[in-house]
Design a protein around this motif. Structure first.
Motif, PDB file in Angstrom:
ATOM      1  N   LEU A  86     -30.084 -63.291  71.390  1.00 49.07           N
ATOM      2  CA  LEU A  86     -29.442 -63.746  70.161  1.00 49.07           C
ATOM      3  C   LEU A  86     -29.660 -65.240  69.930  1.00 49.07           C
ATOM      4  CD1 LEU A  86     -26.074 -61.791  70.266  1.00 49.07           C
ATOM      5  CD2 LEU A  86     -27.968 -61.474  68.674  1.00 49.07           C
ATOM      6  N   LYS A  87     -29.601 -66.033  70.995  1.00 50.69           N
ATOM      7  CA  LYS A  87     -29.836 -67.473  70.850  1.00 50.69           C
ATOM      8  C   LYS A  87     -31.246 -67.750  70.346  1.00 50.69           C
ATOM      9  CE  LYS A  87     -26.577 -69.077  74.335  1.00 50.69           C
ATOM     10  NZ  LYS A  87     -26.432 -69.736  75.658  1.00 50.69           N
ATOM     11  N   ARG A  88     -32.223 -67.011  70.873  1.00 46.54           N
ATOM     12  CA  ARG A  88     -33.607 -67.197  70.420  1.00 46.54           C
ATOM     13  C   ARG A  88     -33.762 -66.794  68.961  1.00 46.54           C
ATOM     14  NH1 ARG A  88     -37.420 -65.246  75.461  1.00 46.54           N
ATOM     15  NH2 ARG A  88     -36.687 -66.864  76.885  1.00 46.54           N
ATOM     16  N   GLU A  89     -33.125 -65.711  68.568  1.00 50.34           N
ATOM     17  CA  GLU A  89     -33.227 -65.267  67.181  1.00 50.34           C
ATOM     18  C   GLU A  89     -32.561 -66.262  66.231  1.00 50.34           C
ATOM     19  OE1 GLU A  89     -31.594 -61.341  67.015  1.00 50.34           O
ATOM     20  OE2 GLU A  89     -33.269 -60.466  68.133  1.00 50.34           O
ATOM     21  N   ILE A  90     -31.450 -66.843  66.639  1.00 56.01           N
ATOM     22  CA  ILE A  90     -30.750 -67.818  65.791  1.00 56.01           C
ATOM     23  C   ILE A  90     -31.591 -69.075  65.647  1.00 56.01           C
ATOM     24  CG2 ILE A  90     -28.753 -69.359  65.711  1.00 56.01           C
ATOM     25  CD1 ILE A  90     -27.118 -67.019  66.889  1.00 56.01           C
ATOM     26  N   ARG A  91     -32.212 -69.515  66.743  1.00 50.74           N
ATOM     27  CA  ARG A  91     -33.065 -70.694  66.682  1.00 50.74           C
ATOM     28  C   ARG A  91     -34.271 -70.458  65.774  1.00 50.74           C
ATOM     29  NH1 ARG A  91     -34.706 -71.504  72.210  1.00 50.74           N
ATOM     30  NH2 ARG A  91     -32.817 -70.626  73.045  1.00 50.74           N
ATOM     31  N   ALA A  92     -34.793 -69.243  65.778  1.00 47.87           N
ATOM     32  CA  ALA A  92     -35.966 -68.936  64.981  1.00 47.87           C
ATOM     33  C   ALA A  92     -35.647 -68.834  63.480  1.00 47.87           C
ATOM     34  CB  ALA A  92     -36.592 -67.625  65.450  1.00 47.87           C
ATOM     35  N   ALA A  93     -34.399 -68.544  63.174  1.00 47.31           N
ATOM     36  CA  ALA A  93     -34.024 -68.349  61.766  1.00 47.31           C
ATOM     37  C   ALA A  93     -33.878 -69.656  61.017  1.00 47.31           C
ATOM     38  CB  ALA A  93     -32.709 -67.597  61.675  1.00 47.31           C
TER      39      ALA A  93
END
Length: 59
Positions: free
Chosen positions: A52-59
């Motif tokens: 989830l942290k990686r997905e939030i950073r990518a958004a």
């Protein structure tokens, strides 16, 4: 049955999505309320948070 520390070490080579999928499949096999299941659930929670942290950073 493979010891948990060995399994964790082997899973580290995989991408996060694959680790989550493998942990979910391992959880499906374990008996409810077992110590191993609770350890796998804790590990799964950590991996899902990483994802989830990686997905939030990518958004």
């Amino acid at each position: 049955m493979m010891p948990l520390h060995v399994m964790i070490r082997r899973l580290q080579r995989l991408p996060v999505k694959h680790r989550v999928a493998h942990l979910r499949s391992l959880l499906a096999v374990e008996k409810p309320y077992s110590q191993r299941r609770s350890e796998l659930e804790d590990l799964l929670q950590v991996e899902v948070l990483k994802q989830l942290k990686r997905e939030i950073r990518a958004a």
